[in-house]
Design an enzyme around this catalytic site. Structure first.
Site, mmCIF file in Angstrom:
data_model
loop_
_atom_site.group_PDB
_atom_site.id
_atom_site.type_symbol
_atom_site.label_atom_id
_atom_site.label_comp_id
_atom_site.label_asym_id
_atom_site.label_seq_id
_atom_site.Cartn_x
_atom_site.Cartn_y
_atom_site.Cartn_z
ATOM 1 N N HIS A 53 0.841 -1.199 0.000
ATOM 2 C CA HIS A 53 0.000 0.000 0.000
ATOM 3 C C HIS A 53 0.878 1.252 0.000
ATOM 4 O O HIS A 53 2.007 1.235 0.510
ATOM 5 C CB HIS A 53 -0.895 0.023 1.239
ATOM 6 N N GLU A 55 0.710 3.977 1.730
ATOM 7 C CA GLU A 55 1.064 4.468 3.061
ATOM 8 C C GLU A 55 2.228 3.680 3.655
ATOM 9 O O GLU A 55 3.144 4.264 4.251
ATOM 10 C CB GLU A 55 -0.134 4.382 4.013
ATOM 11 N N CYS A 83 -6.927 2.266 4.921
ATOM 12 C CA CYS A 83 -7.602 1.042 5.364
ATOM 13 C C CYS A 83 -7.172 0.731 6.800
ATOM 14 O O CYS A 83 -6.355 1.442 7.384
ATOM 15 C CB CYS A 83 -7.220 -0.120 4.434
ATOM 16 N N CYS A 86 -3.280 0.174 7.131
ATOM 17 C CA CYS A 86 -2.502 1.407 7.040
ATOM 18 C C CYS A 86 -2.773 2.331 8.217
ATOM 19 O O CYS A 86 -1.851 2.970 8.737
ATOM 20 C CB CYS A 86 -2.771 2.093 5.711
#
Length: 162
Positions: A53, A55, A83, A86
């Site tokens: 991801h 992040e 999410c 993260c």
């Protein structure tokens, strides 16, 4: 243009990199003392892992730059609401503030479904600002998924004609 809009534009640039590589267009930057110290974008399809991801990519890079896992005093700019994974990493990294482009009503954990960033039960809470360049961030996601649906439909048609 405000400072927040400028930095979100930098995160949007990262999201466009993900888009260009066939990944969901999510981009992120981390700012420390008015300087971008890390950039990240979604690479789940490219790397074939759920952990890639934007992040997490940016957090790892920022930790390396600062030489510490604690990112106190840092602000994260991210095009889509984080999410649960993260959001947990943001809290664990002690990031001071997160600026969000658009919200994610299906999986967001910074206010949509849950707000893991500001739970008083945790030992760290994150300041959150939402809606910075929201329409641009959302439009990029809409465009990506529209094009994906077209590609998937064309692929099904090709597969059924064989």
């Amino acid at each position: 243009m405000t400072k927040e809009e400028h930095y979100m534009g930098c995160a949007i640039t990262q999201a466009k990199r993900a888009f260009g590589q066939g990944d969901v267009p999510i981009g992120c930057i981390i700012v420390y003392e008015d300087r971008i110290i890390a950039r990240g974008y979604n690479k789940r399809n490219k790397k074939k892992t759920a952990l890639a991801h934007a992040e997490l990519d940016a957090i790892a890079k920022a930790s390396k730059v600062l030489g510490d896992w604690r990112l106190e005093g840092c602000t994260m700019y991210v095009t889509l609401e984080p999410c649960q994974m993260c959001a947990g990493a943001i809290v664990q990294a002690r990031i001071s503030e997160v600026v969000i482009g658009c919200m994610n009503p299906k999986a967001g954990c910074a206010g949509s479904i849950l707000n893991l960033l500001q739970m008083q039960e945790f030992n760290h809470q994150v300041e959150v600002r939402r809606g910075i360049r929201e329409q641009e961030c959302a439009a990029l996601l809409v465009k990506f998924f529209q094009e994906l649906r077209i590609r998937n439909r064309q692929q099904r048609e090709e597969d059924s004609s064989i």
